[in-house]
Design an enzyme around this catalytic site. Structure first.
Site, PDB file in Angstrom:
ATOM      1  N   CYS A 145      -4.666  10.259  -5.636  1.00  0.00           N
ATOM      2  CA  CYS A 145      -4.465   9.819  -7.018  1.00  0.00           C
ATOM      3  C   CYS A 145      -5.604  10.310  -7.903  1.00  0.00           C
ATOM      4  O   CYS A 145      -5.489  10.309  -9.116  1.00  0.00           O
ATOM      5  CB  CYS A 145      -4.384   8.309  -7.088  1.00  0.00           C
ATOM      6  SG  CYS A 145      -5.928   7.529  -6.653  1.00  0.00           S
ATOM      7  N   GLU A 192       3.573  13.683 -12.641  1.00  0.00           N
ATOM      8  CA  GLU A 192       2.602  13.754 -11.545  1.00  0.00           C
ATOM      9  C   GLU A 192       3.247  14.569 -10.429  1.00  0.00           C
ATOM     10  O   GLU A 192       4.327  14.218  -9.942  1.00  0.00           O
ATOM     11  CB  GLU A 192       2.284  12.338 -11.040  1.00  0.00           C
ATOM     12  CG  GLU A 192       1.259  12.328  -9.934  1.00  0.00           C
ATOM     13  CD  GLU A 192       0.993  10.934  -9.366  1.00  0.00           C
ATOM     14  OE1 GLU A 192       1.939  10.125  -9.297  1.00  0.00           O
ATOM     15  OE2 GLU A 192      -0.158  10.664  -8.989  1.00  0.00           O
ATOM     16  N   SER A 245       3.093   4.414  -6.716  1.00  0.00           N
ATOM     17  CA  SER A 245       3.659   5.150  -7.859  1.00  0.00           C
ATOM     18  C   SER A 245       3.910   4.223  -9.045  1.00  0.00           C
ATOM     19  O   SER A 245       3.984   2.999  -8.898  1.00  0.00           O
ATOM     20  CB  SER A 245       4.983   5.785  -7.444  1.00  0.00           C
ATOM     21  OG  SER A 245       5.917   4.755  -7.162  1.00  0.00           O
ATOM     22  N   PHE A 274       1.275   5.677   0.881  1.00  0.00           N
ATOM     23  CA  PHE A 274       1.129   6.464   2.111  1.00  0.00           C
ATOM     24  C   PHE A 274      -0.138   7.300   2.137  1.00  0.00           C
ATOM     25  O   PHE A 274      -0.561   7.765   3.181  1.00  0.00           O
ATOM     26  CB  PHE A 274       2.344   7.389   2.279  1.00  0.00           C
ATOM     27  CG  PHE A 274       2.267   8.634   1.441  1.00  0.00           C
ATOM     28  CD1 PHE A 274       1.568   9.754   1.894  1.00  0.00           C
ATOM     29  CD2 PHE A 274       2.846   8.697   0.179  1.00  0.00           C
ATOM     30  CE1 PHE A 274       1.475  10.905   1.110  1.00  0.00           C
ATOM     31  CE2 PHE A 274       2.752   9.836  -0.601  1.00  0.00           C
ATOM     32  CZ  PHE A 274       2.055  10.940  -0.135  1.00  0.00           C
ATOM     33  N   GLU A 300       5.616   2.210   4.732  1.00  0.00           N
ATOM     34  CA  GLU A 300       6.479   2.339   5.914  1.00  0.00           C
ATOM     35  C   GLU A 300       6.339   3.714   6.559  1.00  0.00           C
ATOM     36  O   GLU A 300       6.804   3.940   7.663  1.00  0.00           O
ATOM     37  CB  GLU A 300       7.935   2.067   5.523  1.00  0.00           C
ATOM     38  CG  GLU A 300       8.564   3.021   4.517  1.00  0.00           C
ATOM     39  CD  GLU A 300       8.196   2.702   3.058  1.00  0.00           C
ATOM     40  OE1 GLU A 300       7.234   1.931   2.832  1.00  0.00           O
ATOM     41  OE2 GLU A 300       8.863   3.239   2.137  1.00  0.00           O
ATOM     42  N   ARG A 301       5.648   4.639   5.854  1.00  0.00           N
ATOM     43  CA  ARG A 301       5.529   5.983   6.406  1.00  0.00           C
ATOM     44  C   ARG A 301       4.283   6.163   7.271  1.00  0.00           C
ATOM     45  O   ARG A 301       4.217   7.075   8.078  1.00  0.00           O
ATOM     46  CB  ARG A 301       5.511   7.000   5.265  1.00  0.00           C
ATOM     47  CG  ARG A 301       6.812   6.947   4.486  1.00  0.00           C
ATOM     48  CD  ARG A 301       6.914   8.049   3.498  1.00  0.00           C
ATOM     49  NE  ARG A 301       6.460   7.639   2.184  1.00  0.00           N
ATOM     50  CZ  ARG A 301       6.652   8.358   1.090  1.00  0.00           C
ATOM     51  NH1 ARG A 301       7.246   9.522   1.173  1.00  0.00           N
ATOM     52  NH2 ARG A 301       6.232   7.932  -0.075  1.00  0.00           N
ATOM     53  N   LYS A 304       1.589  -5.411   3.491  1.00  0.00           N
ATOM     54  CA  LYS A 304       2.729  -4.527   3.769  1.00  0.00           C
ATOM     55  C   LYS A 304       2.252  -3.096   3.579  1.00  0.00           C
ATOM     56  O   LYS A 304       2.069  -2.631   2.466  1.00  0.00           O
ATOM     57  CB  LYS A 304       3.912  -4.800   2.836  1.00  0.00           C
ATOM     58  CG  LYS A 304       5.149  -4.056   3.342  1.00  0.00           C
ATOM     59  CD  LYS A 304       6.168  -3.745   2.289  1.00  0.00           C
ATOM     60  CE  LYS A 304       5.952  -2.444   1.563  1.00  0.00           C
ATOM     61  NZ  LYS A 304       6.047  -1.220   2.370  1.00  0.00           N
ATOM     62  N   ALA A 320       0.822  -1.221   0.000  1.00  0.00           N
ATOM     63  CA  ALA A 320       0.000   0.000   0.000  1.00  0.00           C
ATOM     64  C   ALA A 320       0.854   1.269   0.000  1.00  0.00           C
ATOM     65  O   ALA A 320       2.004   1.254   0.441  1.00  0.00           O
ATOM     66  CB  ALA A 320      -0.917  -0.025   1.221  1.00  0.00           C
TER      67      ALA A 320
HETATM   68  P1  NAD Z   1       5.257   4.492  -3.627  1.00  0.00           P
HETATM   69  O1  NAD Z   1       5.240   3.772  -4.911  1.00  0.00           O
HETATM   70  O2  NAD Z   1       6.467   5.258  -3.257  1.00  0.00           O
HETATM   71  O3  NAD Z   1       5.014   3.436  -2.438  1.00  0.00           O
HETATM   72  C1  NAD Z   1       3.989   2.461  -2.508  1.00  0.00           C
HETATM   73  C2  NAD Z   1       4.495   1.163  -1.889  1.00  0.00           C
HETATM   74  O4  NAD Z   1       5.552   0.644  -2.689  1.00  0.00           O
HETATM   75  C3  NAD Z   1       5.040   1.341  -0.491  1.00  0.00           C
HETATM   76  O5  NAD Z   1       4.575   0.285   0.310  1.00  0.00           O
HETATM   77  C4  NAD Z   1       6.558   1.319  -0.676  1.00  0.00           C
HETATM   78  O6  NAD Z   1       7.218   0.718   0.407  1.00  0.00           O
HETATM   79  C5  NAD Z   1       6.751   0.508  -1.935  1.00  0.00           C
HETATM   80  N1  NAD Z   1       7.840   1.026  -2.785  1.00  0.00           N
HETATM   81  C6  NAD Z   1       8.174   2.311  -2.971  1.00  0.00           C
HETATM   82  N2  NAD Z   1       9.164   2.417  -3.874  1.00  0.00           N
HETATM   83  C7  NAD Z   1       9.465   1.179  -4.264  1.00  0.00           C
HETATM   84  C8  NAD Z   1      10.396   0.625  -5.197  1.00  0.00           C
HETATM   85  N3  NAD Z   1      11.215   1.408  -5.891  1.00  0.00           N
HETATM   86  N4  NAD Z   1      10.410  -0.698  -5.356  1.00  0.00           N
HETATM   87  C9  NAD Z   1       9.572  -1.489  -4.673  1.00  0.00           C
HETATM   88  N5  NAD Z   1       8.679  -1.014  -3.777  1.00  0.00           N
HETATM   89  C10 NAD Z   1       8.611   0.288  -3.573  1.00  0.00           C
HETATM   90  O7  NAD Z   1       3.954   5.400  -3.589  1.00  0.00           O
HETATM   91  P2  NAD Z   1       3.561   6.466  -2.483  1.00  0.00           P
HETATM   92  O8  NAD Z   1       4.467   7.642  -2.595  1.00  0.00           O
HETATM   93  O9  NAD Z   1       3.407   5.808  -1.159  1.00  0.00           O
HETATM   94  O10 NAD Z   1       2.073   6.870  -2.983  1.00  0.00           O
HETATM   95  C11 NAD Z   1       1.843   7.879  -3.934  1.00  0.00           C
HETATM   96  C12 NAD Z   1       1.607   7.314  -5.312  1.00  0.00           C
HETATM   97  O11 NAD Z   1       0.551   6.381  -5.270  1.00  0.00           O
HETATM   98  C13 NAD Z   1       1.175   8.360  -6.327  1.00  0.00           C
HETATM   99  O12 NAD Z   1       1.828   8.109  -7.542  1.00  0.00           O
HETATM  100  C14 NAD Z   1      -0.326   8.140  -6.467  1.00  0.00           C
HETATM  101  O13 NAD Z   1      -0.878   8.558  -7.685  1.00  0.00           O
HETATM  102  C15 NAD Z   1      -0.390   6.664  -6.311  1.00  0.00           C
HETATM  103  N6  NAD Z   1      -1.716   6.236  -5.910  1.00  0.00           N
HETATM  104  C16 NAD Z   1      -2.507   5.653  -6.854  1.00  0.00           C
HETATM  105  C17 NAD Z   1      -3.802   5.255  -6.528  1.00  0.00           C
HETATM  106  C18 NAD Z   1      -4.693   4.639  -7.559  1.00  0.00           C
HETATM  107  O14 NAD Z   1      -5.681   4.011  -7.181  1.00  0.00           O
HETATM  108  N7  NAD Z   1      -4.390   4.774  -8.842  1.00  0.00           N
HETATM  109  C19 NAD Z   1      -4.282   5.457  -5.230  1.00  0.00           C
HETATM  110  C20 NAD Z   1      -3.437   6.042  -4.287  1.00  0.00           C
HETATM  111  C21 NAD Z   1      -2.152   6.424  -4.635  1.00  0.00           C
END
Ligand code: NAD
Length: 540
Positions: free
Chosen positions: A322, A422, A267, A190, A217-218, A214, A188
């Protein structure tokens, strides 16, 4: 004694010494300068393994900050390989009994669960505001939209029905069962600490799967609270396990042979990676990812309503949604509304999320703030007009918070960085179009396809836009068209990877597999019985 600790709801999760002390410690405003002597320096987030909240044995910890103050409020472990292994083993062990538990019994657990979430909604929301920064009202929306998915999961008895076709040939029938997959996992982001985990494990588990979560972490606190409530609702030990961490935990999930399916939200960078790696390992993967959502404003729109909707959807949650309307396309005469749009945005109040009257809170981290400010700067450098600049905002009493005020960049062109990327902050980029067709072309040329909205009073215009625009979720005079869970969340193009969407009927399809039975029971073999009226003898 004044406890300088996080909200009461965290106590049982973060610090074993706290739970016996029944105090409400609302410390959002209190500086956390020291912890009680009987508690570790910072409370630690537990793992949830086999029905127990356990302290990790890891040596690697990640600090959790309150985004309004940047104070460290807790620590979250990077679970060790053996802890992660134990969590999957627990899911695997629990699977058989859980999948064989009658669907009515599983439904009862979720019926109790939805009530417990309702009863604790405000407490969970405080925890979200504390760790994530959003306003309390918005945090309540976060929990509420997740709760709706739990309520929907309670309809499992209708959702999980298979199909039947009698007499496909003489004495032969065909029918299908929808069966759980086994151990499923969720990763998930943050920005919705409650809603997004609740998109995942309730639908999976009500169908009979066990689940490994999972969280980000934030912001792990809300999920830990939700796990406790789930246990209180009667979920058997091992059916839900929670690990914490970053890349190692994600790789572990993508690679583990006992995990059958992965739900990811976050992301594009992480989502593409998880989709590729998980799929390569033979798992089902659904990945909801980034967005650039356009609000198309037609000159015949209801001006008052449209400007309010735009401002709310662009800047609410500090743009960290999002489905935020981060991009406006003003068509024709609607371009004259720009000054009024700026005035309305100026009136929004930026403050810590727990402060009365706050319209938007801080960004999640100093790095997020830096990134957003950098993208604003690229807009200026590439020729956009900065009509409202929120970069230097000062919030009294919260000078160290990650605040950015509402920002508006106008005269933006599709080749500019601030349009292509974005931003995920309180920044509205404004483009202009002469006609509806031009606007549609612009939206369809953008790679993302999460959400969009059109503002108009003309039904034919709305119909044409909804029909021609290549975006998964379209609002007509509705700025954030997130579907209720009897439908599915249907982002598309670069905003989604996978075949089957989150929640609704598609959610059930994602978490189940079909088994088809073709059976023949010949009529002539039917047992012929008649009442036994004679005294039974040996051999009868
Ligand atoms: P993020 O991708 O940084 O983190 C999401 C999860 O992936 C976390 O649990 C993190 O630990 C893990 N993660 C992060 N970087 C990783 C990597 N390089 N390799 C493997 N795992 C990794 O996203 P975020 O900053 O927590 O959330 C914001 C993003 O989520 C925005 O891009 C937003 O648009 C998107 N989002 C999309 C939806 C949707 O339904 N389309 C909904 C909510 C958020």
């Amino acid at each position: 004694m004044v406890l300088r600790g996080p909200v009461q709801t965290q106590h049982f999760i973060f610090c074993e010494s706290f739970p016996k002390i029944n105090v409400h410690v609302m410390t959002y405003k209190t500086k956390i300068t020291h912890w009680p002597a009987f508690c570790p320096p910072q409370p630690t987030t537990k793992l949830f393994i086999d029905g127990k909240f356990v302290e990790s044995k890891t040596t690697e910890w990640i600090d959790i900050h309150n985004p309004a103050t940047n104070e460290v409020v807790a620590r979250v472990p990077k679970a060790t390989p053996s802890e992660m292994e134990a969590a999957v083993a627990s899911c695997k062990k629990a699977f058989w009994n859980w999948s064989e538990t009658s669907v009515l019994s599983r439904q009862q657990i979720f019926l109790r669960y939805q009530q417990l979430i309702k009863d604790n909604l405000k407490e969970i929301s405080k925890l979200i505001t504390f760790e994530q920064g959003k306003t309390l009202a918005d945090a309540e929306g976060d929990v509420f939209r997740g709760l709706q998915v739990v309520e929907h999961a309670c309809s499992v008895t209708s959702l999980i029905l298979g199909e039947t076709m009698p007499s496909i040939t003489k004495d032969m029938d065909t029918y299908t069962y929808r069966l759980p997959l086994g151990v499923c996992a969720g990763i998930a982001p943050f920005n919705f600490p409650a809603m997004i985990p609740l998109w995942m494990f309730p639908m999976a588990m009500v169908c009979g799967n066990t689940f490994l979560m999972k969280p980000s972490e934030r912001v792990p606190g809300a999920l830990m609270f939700l796990a406790k409530l789930f246990q209180d609702a009667g979920a058997p030990d091992g059916t839900l396990n929670i690990i914490h961490g970053q890349h190692e935990a994600v790789n572990f999930i993508c690679d583990h042979p006992d995990i059958r399916a992965i739900s990811f939200v976050g992301s594009n960078q992480a989502g593409e990676y998880i989709y590729e790696r998980g799929s390569r390992n033979g798992k089902r993967v659904q990945a909801n990812m980034g967005a650039k959502n356009h609000g198309v404003v037609m000159p015949d729109a209801n001006k008052e309503n449209t400007l309010n909707q735009l401002v709310g959807a662009a800047f609410g949650a500090a743009g960290q949604r999002c489905m935020a309307l981060s991009t406006a396309i003003l068509v024709g005469e609607a371009q004259k509304w720009l000054p009024e749009l700026v005035e309305r945005a100026k009136n929004l109040r930026v403050n810590a999320g727990d402060q009365p009257g706050a319209d938007l809170g801080p960004l999640i981290s100093p790095q997020a703030k830096e990134r957003v400010c950098h993208l604003i700067e690229t807009g200026v450098k590439e020729g956009a007009s900065l009509l409202l600049d929120g970069r230097n905002i000062k919030v009294k009493g919260y000078e160290n918070g990650n605040f950015v005020g509402p920002t508006i960049l106008a005269n933006v062109k599709p080749n500019m960085t601030c349009y292509k990327e974005e931003i995920f902050g309180p920044v509205l980029v404004v483009l202009e179009a002469d006609t509806l067709d031009d606007a549609i072309k612009m939206v369809n040329n953008n790679p993302y396809g999460n959400g969009t909205a059109i503002f108009t009073t003309n039904g034919a215009t709305a119909r044409k836009y909804s029909h021609l625009v290549d975006v998964g979720q379209v609002g007509v005079n509705v700025p954030i068209p997130v579907p209720l869970p009897m439908f599915s969340f249907t982002g598309s193009r670069a905003s989604f990877r996978g075949d089957t969407n989150f929640y609704g009927k598609q959610g059930v399809q994602f978490y189940t597999q079909l088994k088809t039975i073709i059976s023949q029971w010949k009529e002539e073999d039917a047992t012929v019985t008649k009442p036994a009226v004679v005294m039974p003898t040996m051999g009868n």
